[in-house]
Design an enzyme around this catalytic site. Structure first.
Site, PDB file in Angstrom:
ATOM      1  N   ASP A   1     -11.045   2.597   4.578  1.00  0.00           N
ATOM      2  CA  ASP A   1     -11.385   1.174   4.510  1.00  0.00           C
ATOM      3  C   ASP A   1     -12.894   0.953   4.613  1.00  0.00           C
ATOM      4  OD1 ASP A   1      -9.456  -0.710   3.986  1.00  0.00           O
ATOM      5  OD2 ASP A   1      -8.711  -0.796   6.040  1.00  0.00           O
TER       6      ASP A   1
ATOM      7  N   GLN B   1      -4.522  -1.899   9.592  1.00  0.00           N
ATOM      8  CA  GLN B   1      -4.437  -3.210   8.949  1.00  0.00           C
ATOM      9  C   GLN B   1      -4.985  -4.292   9.885  1.00  0.00           C
ATOM     10  OE1 GLN B   1      -3.533  -3.561   5.768  1.00  0.00           O
ATOM     11  NE2 GLN B   1      -3.751  -5.768   5.753  1.00  0.00           N
TER      12      GLN B   1
ATOM     13  N   LYS C   1       0.841  -1.207   0.000  1.00  0.00           N
ATOM     14  CA  LYS C   1       0.000   0.000   0.000  1.00  0.00           C
ATOM     15  C   LYS C   1       0.872   1.252   0.000  1.00  0.00           C
ATOM     16  CE  LYS C   1      -3.764  -2.543   2.179  1.00  0.00           C
ATOM     17  NZ  LYS C   1      -4.574  -2.883   3.370  1.00  0.00           N
TER      18      LYS C   1
HETATM   19  N1  GUN Z   1      -6.556  -7.192   5.923  1.00  0.00           N
HETATM   20  C1  GUN Z   1      -6.815  -7.876   4.793  1.00  0.00           C
HETATM   21  N2  GUN Z   1      -7.438  -7.059   3.905  1.00  0.00           N
HETATM   22  C2  GUN Z   1      -7.557  -5.847   4.495  1.00  0.00           C
HETATM   23  C3  GUN Z   1      -8.122  -4.599   4.085  1.00  0.00           C
HETATM   24  O1  GUN Z   1      -8.644  -4.424   2.992  1.00  0.00           O
HETATM   25  N3  GUN Z   1      -8.051  -3.601   4.991  1.00  0.00           N
HETATM   26  C4  GUN Z   1      -7.503  -3.780   6.210  1.00  0.00           C
HETATM   27  N4  GUN Z   1      -7.500  -2.738   7.042  1.00  0.00           N
HETATM   28  N5  GUN Z   1      -6.989  -4.903   6.620  1.00  0.00           N
HETATM   29  C5  GUN Z   1      -7.011  -5.936   5.768  1.00  0.00           C
END
Ligand code: GUN
Length: 306
Positions: free
Chosen positions: A120, A97, A53
């Site tokens: 998110d 995350q 990211k």
């Molecule tokens: N863990 C796996 N996929 C994601 C996501 O799209 N966002 C977040 N915050 N954690 C994740």
């Protein structure tokens, strides 16, 4: 017959090309978009995702910040980190995350992120808006699936969609997006009876259960579109050989790394009956990050009234 494969990287690049124009105009207006990622603990997969990211931000000229906390962090430590980012005017988007270490109250953390920075889409207010259809953006992976369908010309309205999995991150929000797009939606989960028969009713089958290679041709109506959202590492050589003995690239991959990355779908089996298949890797994965940047750009524009 062999299913036509979606090319997630190509679709992600289209989205990036569009976003770059918007990012440049935000920079010109002295509002460079900024994204903060909070990484708690030492889950290796989470670290890889967060690094990807941050790398995407660097490529696209989006300001990024990685905030790391130790595996032993308490809920209040994570709340403090989120509070600081909520206050930080240079950060338009915040993502925490997941999964978080078990001692941390995930719901409390997600509810602490400022809703207008919650890129998110996991804050209760944003989930409420998603259910009502008044959302500004939606969680990244489900949004990626919808973009993949839209940009590939897959018809959704009026079709039977079956979503396997009801997770907070994927299955649940995706089912809602599909419903808003006028699909007839069924959500399946671990208590669903006769899963193959229910799945076979789908014109559009989405697998988001986290069970590697579980979905075989007996779950798929001939000609259906199958989207694989799972991602797992398979290290057992016997399983790899059983599934991929006819696919030299996959066998080579296993020989080199002693694992292969697979989804919830057994591609060798499903390709024989599906009309279209979103593969793993190279399907939905690249779109998740593209949609995160998309949501960050939206958040920046809204916060600055652009
Ligand atoms: N863990 C796996 N996929 C994601 C996501 O799209 N966002 C977040 N915050 N954690 C994740």
């Amino acid at each position: 017959m062999s299913a036509q494969l979606f090319d997630g990287a190509k679709i992600a690049q289209q989205i990036y090309d569009e976003l770059m124009v918007e990012i440049e105009s935000l920079r010109q207006a002295k509002h460079p978009p900024g994204l903060a990622a909070v990484l708690v603990g030492d889950n290796p997969a989470s670290r890889i995702y967060v690094n990807r990211k941050v790398a995407a931000c660097a490529r696209l000229n989006v300001v990024s910040r990685k905030v790391e906390l130790p595996q032993s962090a308490a809920t209040r430590d994570v709340l403090r980190a989120v509070d600081a980012l909520n206050e930080d005017d240079s950060m338009d988007g915040i993502l925490v995350q997941l999964p978080l270490p078990p001692q941390i109250d995930e719901k409390e953390i997600l509810a602490r992120v400022r809703p207008d920075k919650d890129v998110d889409g996991l804050h209760p207010l944003n989930i409420g808006a998603l259910v009502m259809g008044t959302h500004r953006w939606a969680p990244c992976t489900p949004s990626g699936v919808m973009e993949m369908l839209r940009r590939s010309g897959v018809e959704v309205a009026g079709r039977r969609a079956v979503v396997l999995g009801r997770s907070r991150l994927v299955g649940h929000p995706l089912a809602i997006l599909l419903m808003h797009a006028n699909a007839t939606v069924t959500i399946c989960h671990s208590k669903t009876r006769n899963l193959p028969a229910v799945s076979r009713e789908a014109d559009l089958l989405v697998a988001a259960i986290g069970r590697p290679l579980m979905i075989t041709e007996e779950f798929v109506k001939p000609g259906a579109t199958v989207i694989d959202v799972g991602i797992s590492k398979v290290t057992d050589g016997e399983t790899v050989r059983k599934v991929f003995h006819s696919v030299p690239e996959r066998m080579k991959e296993f020989d080199a790394k002693q694992y292969v990355i697979v989804g919830d779908v057994n591609p060798v089996s499903v390709e024989k009956v599906a009309g279209r298949l979103s593969p793993v890797p190279g399907g939905v994965g690249p779109l998740t990050i593209a949609m995160l940047i998309h949501n960050t750009v939206r958040a920046a524009k809204m916060r600055h009234g652009v």
